[in-house]
Enzyme design. Structure first.
Site, PDB file in Angstrom:
ATOM      1  N   SER A 120       0.858  -1.191   0.000  1.00 46.66           N
ATOM      2  CA  SER A 120       0.000   0.000   0.000  1.00 46.66           C
ATOM      3  C   SER A 120       0.890   1.236   0.000  1.00 46.66           C
ATOM      4  O   SER A 120       2.049   1.161   0.432  1.00 46.66           O
ATOM      5  CB  SER A 120      -0.858   0.013   1.275  1.00 46.66           C
ATOM      6  OG  SER A 120      -1.401   1.302   1.509  1.00 46.66           O
ATOM      7  N   TYR A 173      -2.383  -0.855  10.520  1.00 48.11           N
ATOM      8  CA  TYR A 173      -2.343  -1.058   9.066  1.00 48.11           C
ATOM      9  C   TYR A 173      -1.001  -0.577   8.488  1.00 48.11           C
ATOM     10  O   TYR A 173      -0.345  -1.288   7.713  1.00 48.11           O
ATOM     11  CB  TYR A 173      -3.514  -0.299   8.434  1.00 48.11           C
ATOM     12  CG  TYR A 173      -3.676  -0.518   6.942  1.00 48.11           C
ATOM     13  CD1 TYR A 173      -4.192  -1.711   6.454  1.00 48.11           C
ATOM     14  CD2 TYR A 173      -3.328   0.473   6.032  1.00 48.11           C
ATOM     15  CE1 TYR A 173      -4.354  -1.911   5.092  1.00 48.11           C
ATOM     16  CE2 TYR A 173      -3.486   0.287   4.669  1.00 48.11           C
ATOM     17  CZ  TYR A 173      -3.999  -0.903   4.198  1.00 48.11           C
ATOM     18  OH  TYR A 173      -4.160  -1.104   2.847  1.00 48.11           O
TER      19      TYR A 173
END
Ligand code: BGC
Length: 259
Positions: free
Chosen positions: A146, A159
């Site tokens: 990501s 995350y």
């Protein structure tokens, strides 16, 4: 029909929806036999399998919680049995996220995200590589990371930690596995229109807010990530290992810093 991946055996974790689905469909279209891993309800995975089969390809849906060691063992056993040999392409795509300020975060919140996004990538990569190294066969691991392997994101510390972990996991195992002919790369999507981002798609204000952070001026499509995965997994990328390809419309280029 292109044949970039003809003869390959691929496992796509979280292959039933979003980026995983687009990747499974693309790799299958390009000739790979694909394992569509999913967790929970089987409906979406069955649809992907059906779509692949109706295009003349091969796909098998396999349920496994990739954060659980035994599940991953079983996933790869079933992959080897149903594809006729060990997979030579692994796409570590499955991921979860849910916002929580640090001071409110429970250990279970933290462990859930690290478990799927980071431990899951470890468990799958380990079983994948073991079988190939044992047989002296080459392969490719593509980790779906990501932009948040690089961009801090308030209320997503678990995350961001998981994705930053994936970054150095990629580089480190790329070094370990190079002598065995196994390349390891990451693709880092920005804001993509997937079920994980439903809220963004539906809320015009939130959508405008995020688009302001993207120089290219729009959200990405799952197929644009699948294209990068396909290339990274192909022979064309034979000299690419250990690194991350950002596919983010420029989101990592500090769009908030104004002239
Ligand atoms: C997340 C999305 C988010 C994007 C950009 C991705 O990793 O899954 O929810 O919109 O990063 O912040």
């Amino acid at each position: 029909m292109s044949s970039t991946h003809t003869g390959r055996r691929a496992v796509i974790t979280g292959g039933a929806t979003g980026i995983g689905k687009a990747t499974a469909l693309r790799l299958a279209r390009e000739g790979a036999a694909v394992i569509v891993n999913y967790v929970g309800e089987p409906g979406d995975a069955a649809e992907v399998v059906q779509e692949v089969e109706s295009g003349g390809g091969t796909a098998v849906a396999v349920e496994a919680d990739i954060s659980v060691e035994e599940d991953v063992g079983e996933l790869f056993r079933r992959a080897r049995a149903s594809l006729g040999g060990p997979p030579d392409l692994l796409v570590n795509n499955a991921g979860v996220e849910s916002p929580k300020p640090l001071i409110e975060m429970e250990l279970t919140d933290w462990e859930k995200v690290i478990g799927v996004n980071l431990t899951g990538a470890f468990l799958c990569s380990r079983d994948f590589a073991r079988a190939l190294v044992e047989r002296g066969e080459p392969g490719t691991i593509v980790n779906v990371s990501s932009v948040h392997e690089q961009i801090p994101w308030p209320t997503y510390s678990h995350y961001c930690a998981s994705k930053a972990g994936v970054k150095l996991f990629t580089g480190t195992i790329a070094r370990e596995l190079a002598e065995h002919g196994i390349r390891v790369v990451s693709v880092a999507p920005g804001a993509i229109l997937t079920p994980i981002n439903n809220e963004l798609a539906e809320d015009p204000e939130k959508r405008a807010e995020i688009i302001a952070q993207i120089p290219w001026g729009r959200l990405g499509q799952p197929e644009e990530i699948a294209a990068a995965v396909s290339w990274l997994a192909s022979e064309e990328a034979s000299y690419v290992t250990g690194t991350t390809l950002f596919v983010d419309g420029g989101m990592t280029q500090y769009p908030g810093v104004k002239p």
